[in-house]
Write a protein that holds these residues in place. Sequence first.
Motif, mmCIF file in Angstrom:
data_model
loop_
_atom_site.group_PDB
_atom_site.id
_atom_site.type_symbol
_atom_site.label_atom_id
_atom_site.label_comp_id
_atom_site.label_asym_id
_atom_site.label_seq_id
_atom_site.Cartn_x
_atom_site.Cartn_y
_atom_site.Cartn_z
ATOM 1 N N GLY A 24 11.720 18.176 -7.636
ATOM 2 C CA GLY A 24 12.129 18.455 -6.720
ATOM 3 C C GLY A 24 11.119 18.341 -5.606
ATOM 4 O O GLY A 24 10.686 17.432 -4.194
ATOM 5 N N LEU A 25 9.844 19.086 -5.432
ATOM 6 C CA LEU A 25 8.922 19.110 -5.123
ATOM 7 C C LEU A 25 8.453 17.106 -4.989
ATOM 8 O O LEU A 25 7.741 16.975 -3.783
ATOM 9 N N GLN A 26 8.023 17.051 -5.999
ATOM 10 C CA GLN A 26 7.647 14.919 -5.997
ATOM 11 C C GLN A 26 8.451 14.192 -5.215
ATOM 12 O O GLN A 26 8.124 13.488 -4.536
ATOM 13 N N LEU A 33 6.643 10.132 2.197
ATOM 14 C CA LEU A 33 6.039 9.440 2.245
ATOM 15 C C LEU A 33 6.490 7.885 2.394
ATOM 16 O O LEU A 33 6.335 7.789 3.177
ATOM 17 N N GLN A 34 7.302 7.631 1.660
ATOM 18 C CA GLN A 34 8.940 6.642 2.320
ATOM 19 C C GLN A 34 8.557 6.289 3.557
ATOM 20 O O GLN A 34 8.500 5.308 4.724
ATOM 21 N N ALA A 35 9.039 8.276 4.417
ATOM 22 C CA ALA A 35 9.487 7.137 5.605
ATOM 23 C C ALA A 35 8.415 7.318 6.853
ATOM 24 O O ALA A 35 8.438 6.698 7.122
ATOM 25 N N PHE A 36 7.532 7.755 6.115
ATOM 26 C CA PHE A 36 5.402 7.732 7.105
ATOM 27 C C PHE A 36 5.579 6.233 6.467
ATOM 28 O O PHE A 36 5.449 6.102 7.679
ATOM 29 N N TYR B 70 -4.067 2.925 4.037
ATOM 30 C CA TYR B 70 -2.949 4.018 3.793
ATOM 31 C C TYR B 70 -2.078 3.906 2.627
ATOM 32 O O TYR B 70 -1.320 3.523 1.312
ATOM 33 N N VAL B 71 -1.027 2.911 3.794
ATOM 34 C CA VAL B 71 0.543 2.441 3.785
ATOM 35 C C VAL B 71 0.312 1.594 2.851
ATOM 36 O O VAL B 71 1.636 1.261 1.905
ATOM 37 N N VAL B 72 -0.843 0.903 2.747
ATOM 38 C CA VAL B 72 -0.800 -0.786 1.495
ATOM 39 C C VAL B 72 -0.833 0.064 0.534
ATOM 40 O O VAL B 72 -0.411 -0.984 -0.693
ATOM 41 N N ALA B 73 -2.061 1.093 0.077
ATOM 42 C CA ALA B 73 -2.778 1.115 -1.202
ATOM 43 C C ALA B 73 -1.420 2.126 -1.765
ATOM 44 O O ALA B 73 -1.091 2.026 -3.196
ATOM 45 N N GLY B 173 -1.647 24.239 -8.169
ATOM 46 C CA GLY B 173 -0.952 25.212 -7.078
ATOM 47 C C GLY B 173 -1.580 24.546 -5.608
ATOM 48 O O GLY B 173 -1.255 25.149 -4.665
ATOM 49 N N GLY B 174 -2.371 23.380 -5.912
ATOM 50 C CA GLY B 174 -2.841 22.343 -4.590
ATOM 51 C C GLY B 174 -1.464 21.915 -3.543
ATOM 52 O O GLY B 174 -0.780 21.630 -4.637
ATOM 53 N N THR B 175 -1.496 21.750 -2.500
ATOM 54 C CA THR B 175 -0.930 21.331 -1.454
ATOM 55 C C THR B 175 -0.864 20.065 -1.236
ATOM 56 O O THR B 175 -2.232 19.973 -1.478
ATOM 57 N N THR B 176 0.047 19.535 -0.495
ATOM 58 C CA THR B 176 -0.659 18.015 0.160
ATOM 59 C C THR B 176 -2.062 18.648 1.102
ATOM 60 O O THR B 176 -2.999 17.682 0.955
#
Lengths: 319, 271
Positions: A24-26, A33-36, B70-73, B173-176
């Motif tokens: 779910g997280l992924q 990411l897609q929206a961004f 970033y978007v391209v990569a 356990g790291g977030t974005t």
Amino acid sequence: MTATTGTLTAVDTRTGVAGPPRRGLQARRRRRLQAFRGVVLVVLGLFFLLPLGAMFEFSTRGVGEGAPRTMEAWKRIVTDQELNPAIIASLELAVITSVVALVLMVPTMVWVRLRVPRLSRVVEFLCLLPLTVPAIVLVVGLGPIYRWLDGHIGGSILTLFFAYVVLVLPFVYRTLDTGLSAIDVRTLSEAARSLGSSWPTVMLRVIVPNMVAAVLNAALLCVAIVMGEFTIANLLQYVNLQVAILQLGQADASLSIATSLASLIFAFLLLLILSFAGRRTRRTGKDPSPASGSTPSAPADGAQDPVSAPVLTPIVEEI
Amino acid sequence: MPFLAYVGIFLLLPTLLVAYEAFFDAAGNFTFANFDELRQDTIVHSFISSIVLSLESAVVGSLLGGVLTYVVATGSPDGLLRRTVTAASGVLAQFGGVTLAFAFLATIGPQGFITKLIIDAYGTDISGGWLYEPLSGLVLVYSYFQIPLMVLVFLPAMDGLRPQWREAAESLGGTTWHYWRHVALPLLTPAFLGAFLLLFASGFSAYATAAALVSQGQPLVPLQIANTFSSEVILGRENVGKAMALGMIVIVAIVMTLNALLQRRASRWLR
């Protein structure tokens, strides 16, 4: 210590509960990411496409109020008396520059690789130097040299190729270096030499056919750079394509803008072709690279990203 | 070796000529007078405008270009998006110049597409002198080659970020936010700063766009140099141009040296 345990437990719980929350997280991350990406692409896409669209709109305007759209300015790109010589001169310069640059650089780089590897740093430094010397500075120093050339071999616009070869050096160097790293120059040339071929044969019939993609890339880059060159031609008072576009701008804006857009599209197509040629490098480049082995990182770099590698180095002084 | 001869005549000789003749007056006597001339208000101002313009356009270019990279990569490495963006970036970053200036005239010049739309809709004319001012309009125009340049320079660094690092951060356990704060940003910082410096050098050296857009005065160093170069009427001014050119070389050389140092730092992890 407690903190560490805390984190560990958190992880354990998450992996312990297995799939669902993690998936779910992924999934959520991917959606975000897609929206961004969508937002960025739309905004920047508009930012870049708007002027191009405006150029097309401008160049197809009819004369006078409410006149119908016309492609008249586009037709004149090939027929205009002032523009034509400039386009032809730029095309000729593009061809001469690519040929001279390749004839100068391929043997030099092969020679350095085989015979005098200790010079490789010097050659690299010299080839990348034009990135540090702005074109506007280079042309100030070229002034006296070109006055001398004028006196001795005449002031044809085609003499500009002397300066253009210098401009394209960094790009040709990088591209050829990538190509040469992907083949085993030493074994190939020793094999050919021991079978009795002369050095020119080794170059033309052994080395070059093995790095066709790199040579092609270098040539296409030369063409794109020469077709876009303005600074040196303008200050040495030659009328190449870009100078002609600027001079026409006063009298015939539609024609100028149509030509600008046409030349942008032309360069874009060239580089797009180049990106496909680059993909072929990767396929052919993969096989010999494990065998050569001497510098494992260099061919890997080049082979992994041939698409951006040739256009990677910015032309600092060009624009 | 023909290569050394060629480079010697058409690259080293001109560069040395600039550096050498900057120390001589028109009559051929050794002098520092050309450098005293650099203290004139117009020349000092042109250096300041050039530096500020390059800084501003490098900031805009590196930030927006970084996001685009970033978007391209994150897209497919062989995808159409990546091909299109890199090819288009190559064109705009290297080919631009005069054509970019005309793109802007066609858009927001006096007869431009957007100008006309806005006049029709609101009755105000936006195509004023601002487009030709070094510090407002030119930043906008320059960003059209700075953003693509950023994509070209920064893409290899972005590609160097391995997905495994993200997975590692997540499995711990790291977030974005954690990932960006503790892994990606520290890794990308040297490459980003290096790219920023390169953009600065590119904006600082740019001549064509400014030459095509600015018709009055010489608000930027390249335009000043071009002016002393073409107007040989004023005797001895040509060597003042060489002094300015030498000043440019020094500034660009400093920037590129810093860039090389940062590149070395960046290549430690991202390869």
